[in-house]
Write a protein that holds these residues in place. Sequence first.
Motif, PDB file in Angstrom:
ATOM      1  N   ASP A 133       0.831  -1.199   0.000  1.00 22.62           N
ATOM      2  CA  ASP A 133       0.000   0.000   0.000  1.00 22.62           C
ATOM      3  C   ASP A 133       0.874   1.262   0.000  1.00 22.62           C
ATOM      4  O   ASP A 133       2.086   1.186  -0.159  1.00 22.62           O
ATOM      5  CB  ASP A 133      -0.940  -0.010   1.213  1.00 22.62           C
ATOM      6  N   GLY A 134       0.273   2.403   0.211  1.00 16.85           N
ATOM      7  CA  GLY A 134       1.061   3.603   0.427  1.00 16.85           C
ATOM      8  C   GLY A 134       0.716   4.784  -0.457  1.00 16.85           C
ATOM      9  O   GLY A 134       0.488   4.643  -1.653  1.00 16.85           O
ATOM     10  N   ILE A 135       0.688   5.974   0.184  1.00 15.98           N
ATOM     11  CA  ILE A 135       0.535   7.230  -0.537  1.00 15.98           C
ATOM     12  C   ILE A 135       1.546   8.270  -0.058  1.00 15.98           C
ATOM     13  O   ILE A 135       1.657   9.339  -0.642  1.00 15.98           O
ATOM     14  CB  ILE A 135      -0.882   7.823  -0.357  1.00 15.98           C
ATOM     15  N   ALA A 136       2.275   7.954   1.001  1.00 22.51           N
ATOM     16  CA  ALA A 136       3.190   8.929   1.591  1.00 22.51           C
ATOM     17  C   ALA A 136       4.636   8.525   1.307  1.00 22.51           C
ATOM     18  O   ALA A 136       5.210   8.898   0.292  1.00 22.51           O
ATOM     19  CB  ALA A 136       2.928   9.047   3.094  1.00 22.51           C
ATOM     20  N   TYR A 137       5.243   7.749   2.182  1.00 23.51           N
ATOM     21  CA  TYR A 137       6.617   7.283   1.973  1.00 23.51           C
ATOM     22  C   TYR A 137       6.664   6.188   0.905  1.00 23.51           C
ATOM     23  O   TYR A 137       7.696   5.974   0.274  1.00 23.51           O
ATOM     24  CB  TYR A 137       7.189   6.741   3.281  1.00 23.51           C
ATOM     25  N   PHE A 138       5.563   5.502   0.742  1.00 22.84           N
ATOM     26  CA  PHE A 138       5.458   4.400  -0.219  1.00 22.84           C
ATOM     27  C   PHE A 138       4.330   4.729  -1.183  1.00 22.84           C
ATOM     28  O   PHE A 138       3.398   5.454  -0.844  1.00 22.84           O
ATOM     29  CB  PHE A 138       5.195   3.085   0.522  1.00 22.84           C
ATOM     30  N   ARG A 139       4.397   4.194  -2.400  1.00 25.21           N
ATOM     31  CA  ARG A 139       3.481   4.661  -3.444  1.00 25.21           C
ATOM     32  C   ARG A 139       2.612   3.560  -4.026  1.00 25.21           C
ATOM     33  O   ARG A 139       1.974   3.743  -5.060  1.00 25.21           O
ATOM     34  CB  ARG A 139       4.295   5.305  -4.568  1.00 25.21           C
TER      35      ARG A 139
END
Length: 357
Positions: free
Chosen positions: A90-96
């Motif tokens: 997952d991720g929207i901040a440190y991971f995309r």
Amino acid sequence: MPSRKPRLILVHEPEKACFDRLVADGHAPERAVEIASYLAQSTDLAAEFEALGRACQARGLSFTPVALDDAASVLAGADPDTTLVWTLTDGIAYFRGGAAPALARLGGFKTIGSDDALFALCQDKFRSGAVLGALGLPVPRAGLARDGQWLVEPPASAAGWFVKPNRLGAKIGIWPDSRCSDLGLALELSRRVFSAYRDDVVVQPYVAGRNVRASFLGLVPDAGVEALGVAFVDSGADFQTMADSLALYGETGEAAKATGHYAEPELVAVADSQPVADARIRAIAERLMSGLGLRDVFSIDLRVEADDTVHLIEFEVCPGLPCFDFRAYCRQQWDLDLAEAMAETAASRLASQVHRA
């Protein structure tokens, strides 16, 4: 012309790609290593891509692992009618990784996993906790602090508080003193986290009990909470720290294994000793599936007290598939190794789509 053979595309974000991007953004290399360790399952699963390819081939599927940066171009050349997209992280901040299910939805592809909105929600612990509380689930109320300042003050707690980064997983930014009895120390921990990772902290009342992991893989489309694996995770400590996590997974985990510092926690079925708590956890999972939209593959972290009181801590829409606990779940629940379980899940989804068509 795209192939008409059913195809599983597994989108993953490699640790190195994340590390390079974080360093370019000004993060210290040693902190970037810690942050990127969240993506260790990409490193660990890569060693099994061949096995996963064989398992898919045996079920009439082709298998394509795709690094996240290449996902847009690969999906542009794929056939939505025969392609299934499975996002590993997952991720929207440190991971995309949250970009992958959104790209799949934009292209009209079938997916394994929850709605793409949950890929963002689960990586923001404060917002996620607010939603879980609104659903009436037993999640501890939380305060929020940024660099030594309260954004939301936490509730009073006679047992003290637990402090953890708001948007970082895999125990990143959790230290032995993350359980504290003084809110002044909680604010100091928020300064430490902000300095190291540029993240806020969630400050929750400390809850007693044993750590529990509930794992789910919908091997067949109609699988419900009867397929949930619910186990105590006994590591010999009250809670796991970042050092513990780094010693288990990915590149740093391989180094730990080589030096003898690898210590795998013990898994014990909750139902064996606390069947009431097991039933309560399954009811929570059912509420998450019906009210929040969890499906296909997910995990839930909880604390269970001796009197069967259950505390919901957080959920993951992209659990660590190659981690020891999920492998054990696949063996115990489905009598399959990880590659076989993933391939069977993909095949069942593609077959159900063809049948409905």
